[in-house]
Each structure stands twice: as structure tokens, then as C-alpha cells.
Design a protein around this motif. Structure first.
Motif, PDB file in Angstrom:
ATOM      1  N   PRO A  66       1.178   6.125   7.090  1.00 43.38           N
ATOM      2  CA  PRO A  66       2.336   5.577   6.363  1.00 43.38           C
ATOM      3  C   PRO A  66       3.337   4.923   7.296  1.00 43.38           C
ATOM      4  O   PRO A  66       3.363   5.183   8.503  1.00 43.38           O
ATOM      5  N   ARG A 122      -5.466   4.781   8.493  1.00 42.32           N
ATOM      6  CA  ARG A 122      -4.319   4.439   7.647  1.00 42.32           C
ATOM      7  C   ARG A 122      -3.224   5.492   7.817  1.00 42.32           C
ATOM      8  O   ARG A 122      -3.458   6.688   7.621  1.00 42.32           O
ATOM      9  N   SER A 177       0.813  -1.223   0.000  1.00 40.76           N
ATOM     10  CA  SER A 177       0.000   0.000   0.000  1.00 40.76           C
ATOM     11  C   SER A 177       0.839   1.263   0.000  1.00 40.76           C
ATOM     12  O   SER A 177       0.357   2.335  -0.365  1.00 40.76           O
ATOM     13  N   GLY A 178       2.104   1.174   0.446  1.00 38.73           N
ATOM     14  CA  GLY A 178       2.936   2.365   0.520  1.00 38.73           C
ATOM     15  C   GLY A 178       3.680   2.616  -0.767  1.00 38.73           C
ATOM     16  O   GLY A 178       3.578   1.860  -1.736  1.00 38.73           O
ATOM     17  N   ASP A 214       1.767   0.735   4.315  1.00 36.97           N
ATOM     18  CA  ASP A 214       1.003   1.500   5.297  1.00 36.97           C
ATOM     19  C   ASP A 214       0.658   0.619   6.504  1.00 36.97           C
ATOM     20  O   ASP A 214       0.631  -0.611   6.419  1.00 36.97           O
TER      21      ASP A 214
END
Length: 387
Positions: free
Chosen positions: A230, A228, A151-152, A159
Motif C-alpha cells: 500500500p 504489491r 488500486s488503493g 498501491d
């Protein structure tokens, strides 16, 4: 009552005088209104930051003073000369309980982004550890932080997604920056700390909590619903948050000890003034031997606790393991302040039960000092298991 000691150096006295003037001008005339509103105005906290009072132990390059634990204790004790504990705890959570997580565990980028503003009072901090089912038992928290693979942006930058609820969080409503403990693994102590900014989607203040005391501090329930953040927001090493919390508890508990000692000193001062002028049974109450002797004993206990408190701070500066000492201090002062303040309230008679009197406020505010930051029973267990 004189409390002069070897710790009353010119530098410490200057800091005490500075805080005394600030409290007399900026706090005592206005804090009754803050009790009604339930929080300390941000502009007051900014003025403290501008005066250099929010970063005594932090690096000079961020606006701090690079001082030691002794100086920080002088600050906490002098701050506790206010009779409004809601103001005191608002400040001490920011300086001694929340922002130390950033100072101790933050990396250079995190400090560059936040610490200067924290020290200046432009960002107010809170720490999210306690939950509805976990207080002194930190390992019992249930809030989770799970990686969301891919997701990052960039390799290894997944994340984190936070879910859970925090309870009894001082500065919870009005803080800007939160340091939140969450489970990140299956083990009981697999806990990590995270930086969460106010306004992050999914992060909400569930409700402001009404308390018996500390009325001018805001206390809240915090809710994390698929929040959410980071990977950058991980504070310190993954899985080491439990130990970070335990380390910071020592700073927190010395500050709470200072708060308790300050309450004892103020209660005794108020009571001496009162019993010397209050007429009963043909003379001032001070003529009653039982009152004179009880006040003298409470003063002796307070001075002894103060000396032990400074001893604990000195041991910090020498690099000693202070968990047992600080646990003793927290248990001792949390119980002592309730003994002192309740007795002093008793000597005020009916006036001691009237809202808006300083002794009644101290009585309400003192009660939580045997609970918050480590209940007396938990502290005594920490002492006993180290014999």
C-alpha cells in the motif's frame, strides 16, 4: 596496551562493561555453533533488545535511550570486541544500517507500528539496497516501484508494485522487516524507500549466500516479483530515497570503522599473548626485535584510527557535514584492519592458518571491511571530490 582517552567517561565505560559481560556470557561460548548454522539465534537478539541495547539513539517513548552518536559509537566499538564478526554485523545492520531508515524517515504511524518492536528485538530489520549490478553505485539500482492507479483505498492511495532483485543482504533470510530502495522515476536518483514485511506475496528469499567470512550472519538474495504494497509503506518522501541512503551511509560507515578498530584491537591482543609464550630460536618470539617493532607500529596506527573515529562521531553531534571525514575513516580503517590482522596472523605461524582459531577467523572476517559499505576506492573518490 592502554587505549584510555577523553572518551572513556564513566557512562561509556558502563556501556562497555555491560556489552563485555553480554559477549562473554551470551556470545563467545556459543558463537562457533552459530558459524555452523549460519545465523544468530533470535532469542539472543531478543535478550539484547530487552537489555536496552537496540535503541540507543531512538526516542524514549518507543523504548530508546535518546543518546547521541558518541554513545552509539561506544556501543559499536564495544560490540566489536567479540571475535565473531558474523554476530557483530547481524546486530549492527539492525541497529545502525537498517532501522535508522525508519527512525529518520518514518512518519508517526509507521514508528508507532514498528519502532518499539524493533528496539525490543521482536522485529529484526534488514536494508535492501545492493543489487547484482549495483553496489557502491546506489544510483545504478534497477529494482522498480510503480504506482497502480486506483488500486488503493481512498484518494491518492494507489498501491505500489515492486519488481527486482537485491543481493548480499545481511539479515536477509531471518529479518522480519525490510527497508527497500527502488527506482520510482526516470532520473538516475529518482529512488524511494519502502517498508516491506516478510511474508508479503511475491517477496521471496532467492537463496542464502555462502561467504568466506561473517559465517554466523545470514546473507541473502531477495526477489521482488510484482510485490504489491500500500501507499502507506512509502518510507519518507517519494523520490528522496537516494538522499536518505546517503545520509544513513554515514552512520553505517562509522559503525564499520568501529568494527575494524575492534578487530585490530583483538588481533593485537591475541598476538601479544601468543608471541610472549611461543618459544622459537631459544626464547619467546617477543624477543625478536622485528616482531616487537611491527606490533608497536600497528598499535600506534590503531590508536590513531580510533581517535579519528571518535572525532568523526563528535562532529556528528556538533551538526557538521561529515561525508569527507567519514569516507576517509571508512577507507582508512578498511585497509588498516587487513594490514593488522594479516600481520598478526603471520606472527602466529602455522596456527594462524588453522580453522577455528580466533586469529584465522578475524583474518577471514576482516577482508570484507575494505569492500562492504563502500569500497575503499569509492570512499577515496568521495574524499577527493570534496577538496
Amino acid at each position: 596496551m592502554s587505549n584510555a582517552s577523553i572518551y572513556d567517561t564513566p557512562e561509556y565505560e558502563s556501556l562497555r562493561d555491560q556489552l563485555g559481560r553480554f559477549i562473554a556470557k551470551e556470545v563467545e561460548p556459543h558463537a562457533a555453533a552459530w558459524e555452523e548454522s549460519g545465523f544468530v539465534p533470535r532469542e539472543v537478539l531478543k535478550r539484547m533488545g530487552a537489555a536496552g541495547l537496540f535503541g540507543l539513539m531512538y526516542e524514549e517513548k518507543y523504548g530508546g535511550a535518546d543518546s547521541d552518536a558518541m554513545t552509539n559509537l561506544v556501543f559499536a566499538e564495544a560490540l566489536s570486541q567479540s571475535t565473531f564478526a558474523g554476530f557483530i554485523i547481524t546486530v549492527l545492520v539492525h541497529t545502525d544500517m537498517a532501522s535508522p531508515h525508519l527512525h529518520h524517515a518514518g512518519n508517526a504511524a509507521q514508528k508507532d507500528k514498528y519502532l518499539k518492536k524493533v528496539i525490543a528485538g521482536e522485529l529484526i530489520t534488514a536494508v535492501g539496497i545492493t543489487e547484482p549490478g549495483a553496489g557502491s553505485d546506489v544510483a545504478g539500482i534497477r529494482t522498480t516501484a510503480k504506482r497502480d492507479p486506483g488500486s488503493g483505498s481512498g484518494a491518492g492511495s494507489d498501491d505500489w508494485v515492486l519488481n527486482g532483485t537485491k543481493m548480499f543482504i545481511t539479515n536477509g533470510v531471518h529479518a522480519d522487516l525490510y527497508f527497500v530502495a527502488a527506482k520510482t522515476g526516470p532520473g538516475k536518483r529518482d529512488i524511494s524507500m519502502f517498508i516491506v514485511e516478510k511474508g508479503t506475496p511475491g517477496f521471496t528469499v532467492g537463496r542464502a549466500l555462502k561467504k568466506t567470512g561473517w559465517l554466523s550472519s545470514d546473507t541473502a538474495e531477495l526477489i521482488f516479483d510484482n510485490v504489491r504494497i500500500p501507499a502507506w509503506n512509502l518510507l519518507g518522501e517519494e523520490g528522496r530515497g537516494f538522499y536518505s541512503v546517503m545520509k544513513n551511509f554515514q552512520t553505517e560507515r562509522i559503525a564499520l570503522g568501529a568494527m575494524a578498530v575492534g578487530h585490530c584491537q583483538q588481533a593485537l591482543k591475541l598476538t601479544l599473548d601468543y608471541v610472549r609464550q611461543r618459544q622459537a630460536f631459544g626464547g619467546p618470539l617477543w624477543d625478536q626485535q622485528v616482531i616487537r617493532q611491527r606490533v608497536a607500529m600497528l598499535d600506534a596506527k590503531t590508536r590513531a584510527a580510533r581517535a579519528f573515529m571518535y572525532h568523526c562521531a563528535w562532529r556528528v553531534t556538533q551538526g557538521h557535514d561529515i561525508v569527507q571525514d567519514v569516507s576517509m575513516l571508512k577507507a582508512l580503517t578498511g585497509e588498516l584492519v587487513n594490514e593488522v590482522v594479516q600481520t598478526c596472523q603471520q606472527f602466529h605461524g602455522g596456527m594462524g592458518f588453522i580453522r577455528e582459531t580466533a586469529i584465522e577467523r578475524l583474518w577471514r572476517d576482516a577482508r570484507v571491511l575494505a569492500i562492504g559499505g563502500g569500497a575503499t576506492e569509492v570512499m577515496l573518490e568521495e574524499v577527493a571530490k570534496r577538496y
